[in-house]
Design a protein around this motif. Structure first.
Motif, mmCIF file in Angstrom:
data_model
loop_
_atom_site.group_PDB
_atom_site.id
_atom_site.type_symbol
_atom_site.label_atom_id
_atom_site.label_comp_id
_atom_site.label_asym_id
_atom_site.label_seq_id
_atom_site.Cartn_x
_atom_site.Cartn_y
_atom_site.Cartn_z
ATOM 1 N N LEU A 183 12.906 -53.768 5.150
ATOM 2 C CA LEU A 183 12.971 -54.106 3.721
ATOM 3 C C LEU A 183 13.119 -52.956 2.840
ATOM 4 O O LEU A 183 13.999 -53.067 1.846
ATOM 5 C CB LEU A 183 11.662 -54.758 3.426
ATOM 6 C CG LEU A 183 11.326 -55.604 2.300
ATOM 7 C CD1 LEU A 183 10.472 -56.652 2.447
ATOM 8 C CD2 LEU A 183 10.854 -54.608 1.084
ATOM 9 N N VAL A 184 12.477 -51.867 3.083
ATOM 10 C CA VAL A 184 12.738 -50.597 2.317
ATOM 11 C C VAL A 184 14.193 -49.843 2.328
ATOM 12 O O VAL A 184 14.829 -49.385 1.569
ATOM 13 C CB VAL A 184 11.634 -49.714 2.636
ATOM 14 C CG1 VAL A 184 11.884 -48.235 1.842
ATOM 15 C CG2 VAL A 184 10.452 -49.976 2.186
ATOM 16 N N HIS A 185 14.843 -49.976 3.705
ATOM 17 C CA HIS A 185 15.987 -49.796 3.761
ATOM 18 C C HIS A 185 17.184 -50.270 2.917
ATOM 19 O O HIS A 185 18.050 -49.911 2.389
ATOM 20 C CB HIS A 185 16.488 -49.784 5.308
ATOM 21 C CG HIS A 185 15.740 -48.878 6.312
ATOM 22 N ND1 HIS A 185 16.146 -48.834 7.618
ATOM 23 C CD2 HIS A 185 14.735 -47.733 6.148
ATOM 24 C CE1 HIS A 185 15.076 -47.900 8.257
ATOM 25 N NE2 HIS A 185 14.476 -47.249 7.203
ATOM 26 N N ALA A 186 16.802 -51.551 2.931
ATOM 27 C CA ALA A 186 17.907 -52.444 1.955
ATOM 28 C C ALA A 186 17.821 -52.128 0.426
ATOM 29 O O ALA A 186 18.538 -51.893 -0.346
ATOM 30 C CB ALA A 186 17.413 -53.964 2.140
ATOM 31 N N VAL A 187 16.582 -51.581 0.348
ATOM 32 C CA VAL A 187 16.147 -51.219 -1.201
ATOM 33 C C VAL A 187 16.909 -49.970 -1.428
ATOM 34 O O VAL A 187 17.815 -49.425 -2.605
ATOM 35 C CB VAL A 187 14.696 -51.093 -1.732
ATOM 36 C CG1 VAL A 187 14.648 -50.299 -2.794
ATOM 37 C CG2 VAL A 187 14.047 -52.316 -1.545
ATOM 38 N N MET A 188 16.838 -49.101 -0.525
ATOM 39 C CA MET A 188 17.560 -47.805 -0.806
ATOM 40 C C MET A 188 19.033 -47.846 -0.902
ATOM 41 O O MET A 188 19.739 -47.209 -1.460
ATOM 42 C CB MET A 188 17.190 -46.975 0.764
ATOM 43 C CG MET A 188 15.386 -46.294 0.663
ATOM 44 S SD MET A 188 15.336 -45.067 1.862
ATOM 45 C CE MET A 188 15.505 -45.960 3.499
ATOM 46 N N ASP A 189 19.541 -48.664 0.267
ATOM 47 C CA ASP A 189 21.080 -48.724 -0.021
ATOM 48 C C ASP A 189 21.605 -49.697 -1.416
ATOM 49 O O ASP A 189 22.480 -49.061 -1.698
ATOM 50 C CB ASP A 189 21.785 -49.567 1.168
ATOM 51 C CG ASP A 189 22.175 -48.705 2.379
ATOM 52 O OD1 ASP A 189 22.423 -47.602 1.898
ATOM 53 O OD2 ASP A 189 22.232 -49.269 3.570
ATOM 54 N N VAL A 197 9.653 -54.761 -9.799
ATOM 55 C CA VAL A 197 9.976 -54.890 -8.273
ATOM 56 C C VAL A 197 9.506 -56.366 -7.981
ATOM 57 O O VAL A 197 8.511 -56.749 -8.116
ATOM 58 C CB VAL A 197 9.130 -53.833 -7.439
ATOM 59 C CG1 VAL A 197 9.264 -54.141 -6.151
ATOM 60 C CG2 VAL A 197 9.093 -52.440 -7.839
ATOM 61 N N SER A 198 10.480 -56.872 -7.134
ATOM 62 C CA SER A 198 10.173 -58.180 -6.542
ATOM 63 C C SER A 198 10.461 -58.376 -5.108
ATOM 64 O O SER A 198 11.797 -57.733 -4.539
ATOM 65 C CB SER A 198 11.360 -59.239 -7.316
ATOM 66 O OG SER A 198 11.249 -60.463 -6.805
ATOM 67 N N MET A 240 15.124 -58.986 12.634
ATOM 68 C CA MET A 240 15.102 -59.278 10.918
ATOM 69 C C MET A 240 15.862 -58.517 10.252
ATOM 70 O O MET A 240 16.470 -57.646 10.706
ATOM 71 C CB MET A 240 13.551 -58.830 10.529
ATOM 72 C CG MET A 240 12.456 -59.510 11.088
ATOM 73 S SD MET A 240 11.010 -58.803 10.614
ATOM 74 C CE MET A 240 9.855 -59.736 11.689
ATOM 75 N N ALA A 241 16.254 -59.238 8.962
ATOM 76 C CA ALA A 241 17.283 -58.519 8.085
ATOM 77 C C ALA A 241 16.773 -58.558 6.638
ATOM 78 O O ALA A 241 15.725 -59.318 6.319
ATOM 79 C CB ALA A 241 18.501 -59.102 8.183
ATOM 80 N N ALA A 242 17.222 -57.783 5.912
ATOM 81 C CA ALA A 242 16.977 -57.896 4.349
ATOM 82 C C ALA A 242 18.162 -57.531 3.537
ATOM 83 O O ALA A 242 18.898 -56.723 3.894
ATOM 84 C CB ALA A 242 15.714 -56.747 4.261
ATOM 85 N N GLN A 243 17.833 -58.233 2.275
ATOM 86 C CA GLN A 243 19.013 -58.113 1.439
ATOM 87 C C GLN A 243 18.325 -57.672 0.055
ATOM 88 O O GLN A 243 17.533 -58.280 -0.358
ATOM 89 C CB GLN A 243 19.488 -59.522 1.127
ATOM 90 C CG GLN A 243 20.999 -59.455 0.066
ATOM 91 C CD GLN A 243 21.665 -60.565 0.624
ATOM 92 O OE1 GLN A 243 22.301 -60.863 1.534
ATOM 93 N NE2 GLN A 243 21.924 -61.206 -0.805
ATOM 94 N N ASP A 279 15.202 -55.839 -6.466
ATOM 95 C CA ASP A 279 14.725 -57.331 -6.070
ATOM 96 C C ASP A 279 15.256 -57.431 -4.419
ATOM 97 O O ASP A 279 16.385 -57.089 -4.167
ATOM 98 C CB ASP A 279 15.451 -58.338 -6.947
ATOM 99 C CG ASP A 279 15.275 -59.802 -6.379
ATOM 100 O OD1 ASP A 279 14.274 -59.987 -5.739
ATOM 101 O OD2 ASP A 279 16.037 -60.669 -6.645
ATOM 102 N N VAL A 280 14.218 -57.532 -3.860
ATOM 103 C CA VAL A 280 14.516 -57.682 -2.129
ATOM 104 C C VAL A 280 14.147 -58.922 -1.481
ATOM 105 O O VAL A 280 13.021 -59.586 -1.918
ATOM 106 C CB VAL A 280 13.844 -56.148 -1.431
ATOM 107 C CG1 VAL A 280 12.651 -56.403 -1.492
ATOM 108 C CG2 VAL A 280 14.411 -56.218 -0.028
ATOM 109 N N THR A 281 14.827 -59.453 -0.587
ATOM 110 C CA THR A 281 14.476 -60.727 0.325
ATOM 111 C C THR A 281 14.611 -60.366 1.653
ATOM 112 O O THR A 281 15.639 -59.906 2.084
ATOM 113 C CB THR A 281 15.627 -61.677 -0.035
ATOM 114 O OG1 THR A 281 15.477 -62.182 -1.533
ATOM 115 C CG2 THR A 281 15.160 -63.129 0.773
#
Length: 396
Positions: free
Chosen positions: A276-282, A363-364, A382-385, A331-333
């Motif tokens: 989840l945090v990795h997707a936010v960083m990218d 932050v969402s 798991m994946a996150a966007q 915003d992360v899912t």
């Protein structure tokens, strides 16, 4: 050459309720630094200033000391506790100044644009005046209404705009005059919105110095983009997206949004594999026009082995600051079949907002399943966007 001993009182004891931040507005990151850091940086750079007294609330003292120490001031810095009202805070600061100080300047911590010249240029006028203020002409037509705060039909009176000025800080006084003004105000129950009004009650005249519209006071969130423009020039909003995926593995802790969640398996990866945090960083790096997280934190580097992704997110924030960007929102899912994360989302938001030093409202965090389709649906991983917006200063 300046032969006067100058003390500067920086008033930093307010709560900033109108600002809408979770704490004192002086800690709000303006162009990557707390508002107060900008203010103090200018004070500490003034060649005429011999000592500084910062008036603060007890709850903020340690954090303010940290800001001061990071700036490495060359003059003594002392602290005083704030009072119930602004004049009480200033008086406490005044009592903390050196008794042999000739001149005391009082400045609002929430005015971060006043450069060192505002202090240095003011010293010279104190040979011919007991008090001085910076001010700018009022441009708008100003009317006085019958009932303060009232609406509807009222009797109003138009004031002569040519005689009106808007007063700023720092305000400059002979120390003995300012002490006398405060003591006179206490004795006669006089209250003022600035220190000059207390000196006026003594019948003293003020020397008017030319102010600047850019010496803007941070009062509400609407003031932030104005000051950012003054400090950095034109800006643009930029959007980035991020995507990450990690496989589930036995013997690993499941960490999502910086929260360890009880589950029979965890995500595999070089760091804590917080997808989840990795997707936010990218997403943030993409919005800033930078490279992906693998470039900055390669899995071939042993120092990132099992590291908390929240620490990496803090580093990303610093990278953005170095590239003239400020985080607006993220915003992360999360895409996962199990476990349910609803109960952990508030802590995830708190962690991400804390690492980025933004409001939690910016932050969402959401989650969805894939209806048992694909590797997520089969619980193989798991994946996150994520999507993120940053403010980019174009002239940097």
């Amino acid at each position: 050459m300046n032969f006067l001993k100058v003390s500067v009182i920086v008033v930093a004891a307010g709560s900033g309720r109108r600002f809408g931040y979770e704490r004192n507005k002086l800690f709000y990151p303006l162009c990557g630094k707390p508002v107060l850091a900008h203010t103090l940086m200018h004070v500490f750079s003034a060649s005429s200033v011999d000592e500084v007294v910062i008036v603060n609330a007890e709850r903020d003292h340690e954090d303010i000391v940290s800001i001061v120490e990071a700036l490495h001031p060359s003059m003594p810095v002392r602290y005083a506790l704030g009072g119930a009202e602004r004049e009480d805070s200033v008086y406490n600061g005044l009592m903390a100044t050196s008794r042999d100080a000739d001149v005391v300047m009082v400045h609002d911590g929430s005015r971060p644009f006043a450069g060192p010249e505002w202090y240095d240029n003011a010293v010279g006028v104190m040979a011919k005046a007991k008090a001085a203020v910076y001010a700018i002409p009022v441009k708008d037509t100003v009317k006085e209404r019958e009932i303060a705060g009232g609406q509807g039909l009222q009797t109003v009176r138009t004031l002569d705009r040519s005689r009106l000025i808007a007063v700023q800080t720092p305000q400059i006084f002979h120390r003995d005059v300012l002490i006398q003004a405060h003591e006179y105000a206490k004795e006669h129950h006089i209250s003022g919105t600035d220190d000059a009004s207390l000196v006026e009650a003594l019948g003293e005249k003020l020397f008017i110095l030319q102010g600047d519209e850019r010496n803007h006071k941070v009062t509400t969130m609407d003031d932030v983009p104005i000051l950012e423009f003054y400090m950095n020039g034109p800006t643009e909003h930029r959007v980035g997206s991020g995507y990450d995926v990690h496989p589930l593995a036995e013997g690993r802790k499941l960490v999502l949004g910086g929260v360890e969640i009880p589950f029979e398996r965890g995500l595999a990866g070089h760091s804590d594999a917080d997808v989840l945090v990795h997707a936010v960083m990218d997403a943030l790096l993409g919005a800033a026009g930078l490279k992906d997280i693998g470039t900055y934190f390669p899995d071939s580097d042993a120092k990132f082995k099992n590291i908390s992704s929240l620490l990496l997110l803090e580093k990303v924030r610093q990278i953005l600051i170095e590239n003239s960007c400020r985080v607006i929102n993220v915003d992360v899912t999360l895409m996962a079949q199990r476990p349910k994360i609803k109960d952990y989302v508030p802590r995830m938001i708190e962690n991400i907002a804390g690492a980025l030093q933004i409001d939690e409202a910016a932050v969402s965090v959401k989650a969805t399943t894939t209806e048992r389709l694909g590797f997520v649906g089969k619980e193989e991983g798991m994946a996150a966007q994520a999507a993120a917006m940053v403010l980019k200063y174009r002239n940097k």
